[in-house]
Design a protein around this motif. Structure first.
Motif, PDB file in Angstrom:
ATOM      1  N   PRO A 205       5.928  30.023 -49.023  1.00  0.00           N
ATOM      2  CA  PRO A 205       7.302  30.274 -49.446  1.00  0.00           C
ATOM      3  C   PRO A 205       8.126  28.993 -49.381  1.00  0.00           C
ATOM      4  O   PRO A 205       7.989  28.191 -48.466  1.00  0.00           O
ATOM      5  N   ILE A 206       8.967  28.796 -50.364  1.00  0.00           N
ATOM      6  CA  ILE A 206       9.843  27.635 -50.420  1.00  0.00           C
ATOM      7  C   ILE A 206      11.282  28.113 -50.325  1.00  0.00           C
ATOM      8  O   ILE A 206      11.690  28.995 -51.067  1.00  0.00           O
ATOM      9  N   THR A 207      12.044  27.547 -49.415  1.00  0.00           N
ATOM     10  CA  THR A 207      13.436  27.936 -49.274  1.00  0.00           C
ATOM     11  C   THR A 207      14.255  27.266 -50.369  1.00  0.00           C
ATOM     12  O   THR A 207      14.116  26.081 -50.630  1.00  0.00           O
TER      13      THR A 207
ATOM     14  N   THR B 249      21.979  30.665 -46.326  1.00  0.00           N
ATOM     15  CA  THR B 249      22.468  31.925 -45.770  1.00  0.00           C
ATOM     16  C   THR B 249      23.894  32.196 -46.227  1.00  0.00           C
ATOM     17  O   THR B 249      24.250  33.340 -46.553  1.00  0.00           O
ATOM     18  N   GLU B 250      24.716  31.163 -46.288  1.00  0.00           N
ATOM     19  CA  GLU B 250      26.104  31.322 -46.728  1.00  0.00           C
ATOM     20  C   GLU B 250      26.167  31.788 -48.185  1.00  0.00           C
ATOM     21  O   GLU B 250      27.000  32.627 -48.552  1.00  0.00           O
ATOM     22  N   GLN B 251      25.261  31.265 -48.996  1.00  0.00           N
ATOM     23  CA  GLN B 251      25.236  31.651 -50.404  1.00  0.00           C
ATOM     24  C   GLN B 251      24.835  33.122 -50.555  1.00  0.00           C
ATOM     25  O   GLN B 251      25.426  33.869 -51.342  1.00  0.00           O
ATOM     26  N   ALA B 252      23.848  33.542 -49.775  1.00  0.00           N
ATOM     27  CA  ALA B 252      23.428  34.941 -49.827  1.00  0.00           C
ATOM     28  C   ALA B 252      24.524  35.866 -49.319  1.00  0.00           C
ATOM     29  O   ALA B 252      24.708  36.980 -49.842  1.00  0.00           O
ATOM     30  N   LEU B 253      25.276  35.435 -48.302  1.00  0.00           N
ATOM     31  CA  LEU B 253      26.379  36.244 -47.793  1.00  0.00           C
ATOM     32  C   LEU B 253      27.457  36.411 -48.865  1.00  0.00           C
ATOM     33  O   LEU B 253      28.008  37.507 -49.057  1.00  0.00           O
ATOM     34  N   ALA B 254      27.749  35.322 -49.583  1.00  0.00           N
ATOM     35  CA  ALA B 254      28.702  35.418 -50.687  1.00  0.00           C
ATOM     36  C   ALA B 254      28.176  36.351 -51.771  1.00  0.00           C
ATOM     37  O   ALA B 254      28.930  37.131 -52.364  1.00  0.00           O
ATOM     38  N   GLY B 255      26.864  36.301 -52.032  1.00  0.00           N
ATOM     39  CA  GLY B 255      26.255  37.189 -53.019  1.00  0.00           C
ATOM     40  C   GLY B 255      26.339  38.644 -52.605  1.00  0.00           C
ATOM     41  O   GLY B 255      26.544  39.531 -53.445  1.00  0.00           O
ATOM     42  N   GLU B 256      26.206  38.907 -51.302  1.00  0.00           N
ATOM     43  CA  GLU B 256      26.330  40.284 -50.815  1.00  0.00           C
ATOM     44  C   GLU B 256      27.739  40.817 -51.074  1.00  0.00           C
ATOM     45  O   GLU B 256      27.917  41.980 -51.471  1.00  0.00           O
ATOM     46  N   THR B 257      28.740  39.993 -50.866  1.00  0.00           N
ATOM     47  CA  THR B 257      30.121  40.407 -51.113  1.00  0.00           C
ATOM     48  C   THR B 257      30.320  40.763 -52.580  1.00  0.00           C
ATOM     49  O   THR B 257      30.927  41.789 -52.919  1.00  0.00           O
ATOM     50  N   VAL B 258      29.790  39.922 -53.495  1.00  0.00           N
ATOM     51  CA  VAL B 258      29.902  40.193 -54.926  1.00  0.00           C
ATOM     52  C   VAL B 258      29.131  41.456 -55.285  1.00  0.00           C
ATOM     53  O   VAL B 258      29.610  42.313 -56.046  1.00  0.00           O
ATOM     54  N   TYR B 259      27.941  41.594 -54.727  1.00  0.00           N
ATOM     55  CA  TYR B 259      27.111  42.761 -55.021  1.00  0.00           C
ATOM     56  C   TYR B 259      27.834  44.052 -54.648  1.00  0.00           C
ATOM     57  O   TYR B 259      27.863  45.016 -55.429  1.00  0.00           O
TER      58      TYR B 259
ATOM     59  N   ALA C  25      15.798  31.677 -46.141  1.00  0.00           N
ATOM     60  CA  ALA C  25      16.876  30.747 -46.491  1.00  0.00           C
ATOM     61  C   ALA C  25      16.564  29.344 -45.988  1.00  0.00           C
ATOM     62  O   ALA C  25      15.797  29.148 -45.049  1.00  0.00           O
ATOM     63  N   GLY C  26      17.182  28.368 -46.639  1.00  0.00           N
ATOM     64  CA  GLY C  26      17.005  26.989 -46.235  1.00  0.00           C
ATOM     65  C   GLY C  26      18.333  26.257 -46.193  1.00  0.00           C
ATOM     66  O   GLY C  26      19.389  26.862 -46.058  1.00  0.00           O
ATOM     67  N   SER C  27      18.304  24.963 -46.370  1.00  0.00           N
ATOM     68  CA  SER C  27      19.520  24.162 -46.266  1.00  0.00           C
ATOM     69  C   SER C  27      20.133  23.838 -47.620  1.00  0.00           C
ATOM     70  O   SER C  27      21.297  23.440 -47.697  1.00  0.00           O
TER      71      SER C  27
END
Length: 672
Positions: A32-34, A38-48, A123-125
């Protein structure tokens, strides 16, 4: 309505998303490649949660829509011709339904990051970017321990053989269903599709006394668009995978059958069954045609007749005539090439097939002039057919061409899409066709081929038929001369002839406008056609190019719906096309309409209200709120000489809902 233009399936539990560069595509596994934070996914959860969860659910597994978590992802995306850029393309060009383009590029890529996170991607950096070249290097591979789905079997025999234990209705009963005072034997009552019931106990005077006699809860929040069948006191109901028989007077369950998918579901909608000679016949979202024992609910046989990989899916209630089952798949937006076919009632063996998108060299193929390398498709079937028994002609409405929207990519008449097609019911040979709207840049499906009726027009008694679709124009044709006699708008029509441009063109109806999966009813006593319609405009935007992803939505533009909408029920003089009266609903009208010899029109609203109107004047006579939106069948029948009306309440789909989605429930109303 057919399901929304885009249906995505993204995986979840026990499925590992692996990203690798294109050079590693041939490897059996890759680490798996990150590629998101995590911050981006959290923002995506809010939009979702704000833009997607109403349909797909907080857990990404919303009922009635393809899950965004689940094992189907590997079947769709774990293949060499798909990658993360394809997935991102579908997200940003088609989601949310009717609101494509309302999310920014950053919001869409964040939603993609959230989906990766929910499906086990680490998630990665570095944030996930919208760079197409980078996204194309991300592919989805099966984990080493994944169990592949076995090939869908062509035929499945029932445990007790293919012969039913009971009988009826026989062909004579089906032929005379229009005059039947007791039963409702086809999705639209009878072969003519008139949705006219001859019972008179519930009438203009007595309708105010209607009360709920019983209710049956299907036990699911799946889409509920079924048109029930009622035969000798038994009612047959469906959802996506469920078929149920209940007592039509008491709502007590008699049997239940659950279809376990053998291929993958494509569109998550289902609209009913057909019945004959002891068999209940339905089709499935994963491409099967099957017969159940009408007395016991056990499987008699199932045959795989449509391809999910091609985007084909069944949503329509079949028709049975003599020894033939007549049905066709939906899937126009998926670039599936539409067809209608006949299969034997005994075991589903194919008899004939008519191509609604002709292959090169077939009659009609010259009407498609596509660009080199550009696939074409469309012509799906998603609404009930009608049958002229005397002439032996089957009538159907074929839907939009594909690629959807951009007519410049497929110039010509695009036969037989958006066409009423009349076929010899025994051979499938073309008898005649009507192609009222010869170009389509708006997804304006021709949705209804019927009802069939006889009335005076132009000073003579004629065999006529109604034809209407999402373009919102009710047309009446002479079935002998094939001439169109008149046409009447049944919803707002504005800017319909303006070309769709890359700057955007506002037009009415929108893609969710006009007449959807339930069509007109005809009352011979009033000589009126009663047509439900959606009044919902929007902005169509063309794109310079199209992208073909096999089995997925094939669009050449975007659509953004207006924030306001309403609905209409229009009573039109069947002989002249004149409007007699109109009823306005606060929300689009997609429920079935039934009219009766008691001088009534029954229908339902997305507000949850069941209505009874005076068939002559349109005056409201009765209203009952069912607690959930109504987008399915409304039928009238009699048990032991007592008339009842059944209305299907609950979430028509993930799109046709409001703040109170309800649950799938059949309400039976009767007089005290």
């Amino acid at each position: 309505m057919k399901p929304p233009a885009t249906l995505l399936r993204v995986t979840a539990a026990k499925v590992i998303l692996l990203a690798t560069f294109a050079a590693a595509r041939a490897q059996a596994q890759a680490a798996p490649i990150t590629s998101y934070t995590t911050e981006q996914a959290l923002a995506g959860e809010t939009v979702y949660r704000a833009a997607c969860a109403a349909c797909h659910g907080e857990d990404l597994r919303g009922a009635g829509v393809p899950p965004l978590a689940g094992p189907d992802f590997i079947a769709q995306w774990g293949r060499p011709d798909r990658n993360a850029d394809d997935l991102f393309f579908l997200l940003r060009t088609t989601m949310p339904p009717g609101g494509a383009g309302t999310l920014t590029s950053d919001q869409n890529i964040a939603v993609l990051a959230y989906l990766l996170q929910r499906n086990g991607f680490v998630a990665g950096s570095a944030p996930l970017t919208t760079n197409p070249a980078r996204l194309r290097t991300i592919v989805f591979l099966k984990p080493e321990n994944a169990t592949p789905r076995p090939p869908a079997p062509e035929f499945v025999a029932g445990p007790d053989g293919t012969a039913p234990s009971g009988s009826g209705p026989n062909q004579a009963e089906l032929d005379t269903a229009g005059s039947n005072m007791r039963d409702w034997l086809y999705a639209t009552h009878d072969y003519s599709g008139q949705r006219y019931a001859r019972q008179t106990q519930i009438n203009r005077t007595t309708v105010r006394q209607l009360r709920v006699a019983c209710a049956y809860q299907m036990g699911t929040t799946e889409s509920f668009q079924t048109n029930p069948i009622v035969y000798r006191g038994v009612m047959y109901l469906t959802t996506l995978h469920l078929t149920v028989a209940i007592d039509a007077a008491t709502c007590r369950p008699l049997w239940k059958h659950v279809w376990r998918t053998l291929d993958r579901d494509v569109w998550l909608a289902h609209r009913g069954v057909a019945i004959q000679d002891g068999r209940v016949v339905r089709a499935t979202s994963d491409g099967y045609l099957l017969a159940l024992d009408a007395a016991k609910g056990t499987l008699l046989w199932a045959r795989h007749v449509a391809s999910a990989d091609k985007g084909e899916t069944f949503t329509v209630a079949p028709m049975i005539y003599q020894d033939l089952i007549l049905v066709g798949p939906a899937g126009s937006e998926n670039a599936a090439k539409g067809w209608v076919g006949a299969f034997t009632l005994e075991d589903g063996s194919p008899v004939w097939r008519f191509s609604l998108v002709p292959a090169p060299g077939e009659p009609g193929s010259e009407s498609w002039q596509t660009l080199p390398g550009m696939p074409n498709g469309g012509g799906g079937v998603w609404t009930p057919m009608t049958l002229d028994v005397a002439r032996g002609l089957l009538h159907l409405a074929a839907t939009n061409p594909s690629p959807d929207f951009p007519q410049r990519f497929r110039t010509g008449d695009n036969l037989y899409t958006n066409t009423m097609v009349a076929l010899d019911v025994r051979t499938g040979a073309l008898a005649w066709y009507a192609h009222p709207a010869q170009t389509d840049a708006h997804d304006w499906d021709l949705a209804q081929a019927g009802p069939l009726f006889r009335a005076r027009a132009g000073g003579a008694s004629r065999d006529l038929m109604a034809v209407v679709g999402k373009e919102g124009i009710l047309r009446v044709y002479d079935r002998t001369t094939h001439a169109m006699l008149h046409q009447t708008p049944v919803t707002t029509i504005d800017n319909a002839d303006a070309p769709v441009t890359t700057a955007g063109t506002h037009a009415c109806p929108g893609i969710f406008g006009g007449v959807e999966w339930n069509g007109p009813a005809y009352n011979p006593g009033t000589n009126l056609l009663y047509t439900p319609a959606v009044d919902w405009c929007g902005t169509f935007t063309a794109t310079d190019s199209v992208r073909y992803i096999p089995g997925k939505s094939f669009l050449g533009g975007q659509y953004k719906r207006d924030s306001t909408s309403q609905g209409w029920l229009t009573a039109v003089d069947a002989s002249t096309g004149g409007v007699r009266w109109r009823y306005r609903s606060a929300k689009p009208m997609v429920a079935a309409v039934t009219t009766t010899a008691g001088g009534l029109v029954f229908t339902g609203e997305l507000t949850g209200d069941f209505l009874a109107l005076d068939a002559t004047s349109g005056k409201e006579l009765f209203r009952l709120n069912t607690g959930g939106p109504i987008g399915g069948g409304v039928v009238s029948y009699a048990v032991n000489g007592k008339q009842s009306v059944a209305v299907m309440s609950g979430r028509p789909s993930g799109f046709w809902i409001n703040e109170h989605p309800g649950s799938a429930t059949a309400f039976v109303l009767a007089l005290p």
